[in-house]
Design a protein around this motif. Structure first.
Motif, short mmCIF file in Angstrom:
data_model
loop_
_atom_site.label_atom_id
_atom_site.label_comp_id
_atom_site.label_asym_id
_atom_site.label_seq_id
_atom_site.Cartn_x
_atom_site.Cartn_y
_atom_site.Cartn_z
N UNK A 69 0.85 -1.05 0.06
CA UNK A 69 0.07 0.01 0.02
C UNK A 69 0.95 1.24 0.06
N UNK A 70 0.27 2.30 -0.68
CA UNK A 70 1.13 3.52 -0.77
C UNK A 70 1.07 4.35 0.55
N UNK A 71 1.74 5.51 0.71
CA UNK A 71 1.80 6.08 2.03
C UNK A 71 0.48 6.39 2.34
N UNK A 89 -0.56 9.26 -11.98
CA UNK A 89 0.27 9.79 -10.52
C UNK A 89 0.47 11.18 -10.64
N UNK A 90 1.05 11.67 -11.96
CA UNK A 90 1.22 12.84 -11.89
C UNK A 90 0.02 13.88 -11.62
N UNK A 91 -1.20 13.42 -11.87
CA UNK A 91 -2.35 14.14 -11.48
C UNK A 91 -2.58 14.30 -9.92
N UNK A 92 -2.18 12.89 -9.31
CA UNK A 92 -2.31 12.92 -8.06
C UNK A 92 -1.32 13.86 -7.27
N UNK A 93 -0.08 13.89 -7.75
CA UNK A 93 0.99 14.42 -7.12
C UNK A 93 0.53 16.15 -7.32
N UNK A 94 -0.24 16.58 -8.45
CA UNK A 94 -0.58 17.95 -8.41
C UNK A 94 -1.56 18.35 -7.58
N UNK B 1 6.53 17.24 -1.34
CA UNK B 1 5.40 16.31 -1.25
C UNK B 1 5.71 15.26 -0.26
N UNK B 2 4.95 15.49 0.81
CA UNK B 2 5.18 14.18 2.13
C UNK B 2 4.81 12.90 1.60
N UNK B 3 3.94 12.83 0.71
CA UNK B 3 3.57 11.37 0.79
C UNK B 3 4.20 10.79 -0.49
N UNK B 4 5.20 11.36 -1.25
CA UNK B 4 6.00 10.86 -2.38
C UNK B 4 7.20 10.09 -1.73
N UNK B 5 7.46 8.67 -1.81
CA UNK B 5 8.37 7.95 -1.37
C UNK B 5 9.89 8.78 -1.41
#
Ligand SMILES: [Zn+2]
Ligand SMILES: [Zn+2]
Lengths: 197, 197
Positions: A69-71, A89-94, B1-5
């Motif tokens: 599972x991701x953080x 994932x780029x959109x999630x990061x945005x 971004x704190x949730x990026x590994x």
């Protein structure tokens, strides 16, 4: 170029495959790295190998992480009952950079596309339907691009999700625009002004 | 971004330092690599590590290679008595792509620059003077950019080299232009129309 060592030629060819780099910028980047061997080339090679060893797709949401599972899926704080559906994932990061969304995500891995023959099974849509049943989901927020394919995908998903509130980002996403290009303020405005589908 | 590994965050930061890439294109490139883990990420990391292990500066000319001498300096065919002086390895590669020059090179590592406090000792100029004495050099061709610093450097070098014919690329190099941006035909024309300094 026959007189370039094959190791360097190979590196240039592989770098040139990166999005945004062509042969010329790949050559420049490789020469830059060779000049900065210990400060940049070696650390970059190690960072890349480390990501190759550790990066995994979250089994629940499709985000990148280093475990099953991701953080975000691991954090109980993010279990707000809201799931934000994004294309990639780029959109999630945005979304995360805007800092306004406190729930969890679902990464589709693209949009439905007749042209590219991408149907629901090529995307993570069946897994989203399962999640609605398994988790205490109160709202699904569709944060898809304001493109034809993005909006087709949004309506298809809304049709699949019975008994749960489905909203979509509204104000602020420019027509034809992609989420990852938007500034934080626009994303915040679009999230705050979301409307029921 | 704190949730990026952190592994991925580190890779993005290191990629963003490459010339031509910024934070956004570095994020795109890293996500692309993660998606293509086995076909692209792992081979690229290995190619980079391999160049880190093998790439060396040629002790004679400053070109990149994998031994004490680069492939061009090792090749007896290239001992034509002509030395082509370039600013950097990218320019050497541009000359090689044109295929018109059959001799050896001398890579200065930049140009003289009052602004950047780069004097002759910061460049590979003393080594060039030694080469004229050591090797059977009949002509030194200055293939420097048509910039003020490039032309200052050309005249300084011409002054240092007594008793050997010194020419420079002439026709075809646009004013203010850099060699690595030129097409092969322009380089060929400039070499063929070289004039004595
Ligand atoms: Zn997840
Ligand atoms: Zn050499």
């Amino acid at each position: 170029m026959s007189d370039v060592p094959p190791e360097i030629e190979t590196l240039i060819e592989r770098m040139a495959k990166l999005p945004g780099l062509g042969p010329r910028s790949a050559r420049r980047a490789v020469l830059h790295l060779i000049k900065k061997r210990s400060q940049q080339l070696v650390p970059l090679a190690e960072a890349m190998a480390e990501v190759g060893r550790t990066a995994r797709e979250c089994l629940r949401c499709g985000n990148v992480g280093t475990g099953d599972l991701c953080a975000i899926c691991q954090s109980e704080k993010r279990a707000t009952g809201e799931i934000c559906v994004v294309e990639d994932v780029a959109d999630l990061w945005a979304m995360e950079r805007s800092g306004v969304f406190k729930g969890r995500y679902h990464v589709l891995g693209g949009t439905l596309s007749a042209l590219d023959a991408i149907g629901p099974d090529e995307l993570r849509i069946p897994r989203l339907v399962e999640r609605i049943a398994d988790e205490n989901v109160t709202e699904v927020i569709l944060a898809l691009g304001a493109t034809i394919d993005g909006q087709t995908t949004a309506h298809y998903i809304a049709d699949q999700l019975d008994g749960v509130k489905v909203t979509s980002l509204a104000q602020g996403v420019p027509v034809g625009g992609e989420l990852d290009y938007l500034d934080d303020g626009t994303i915040t405005a679009a999230l705050n002004a979301r409307k029921a589908l």
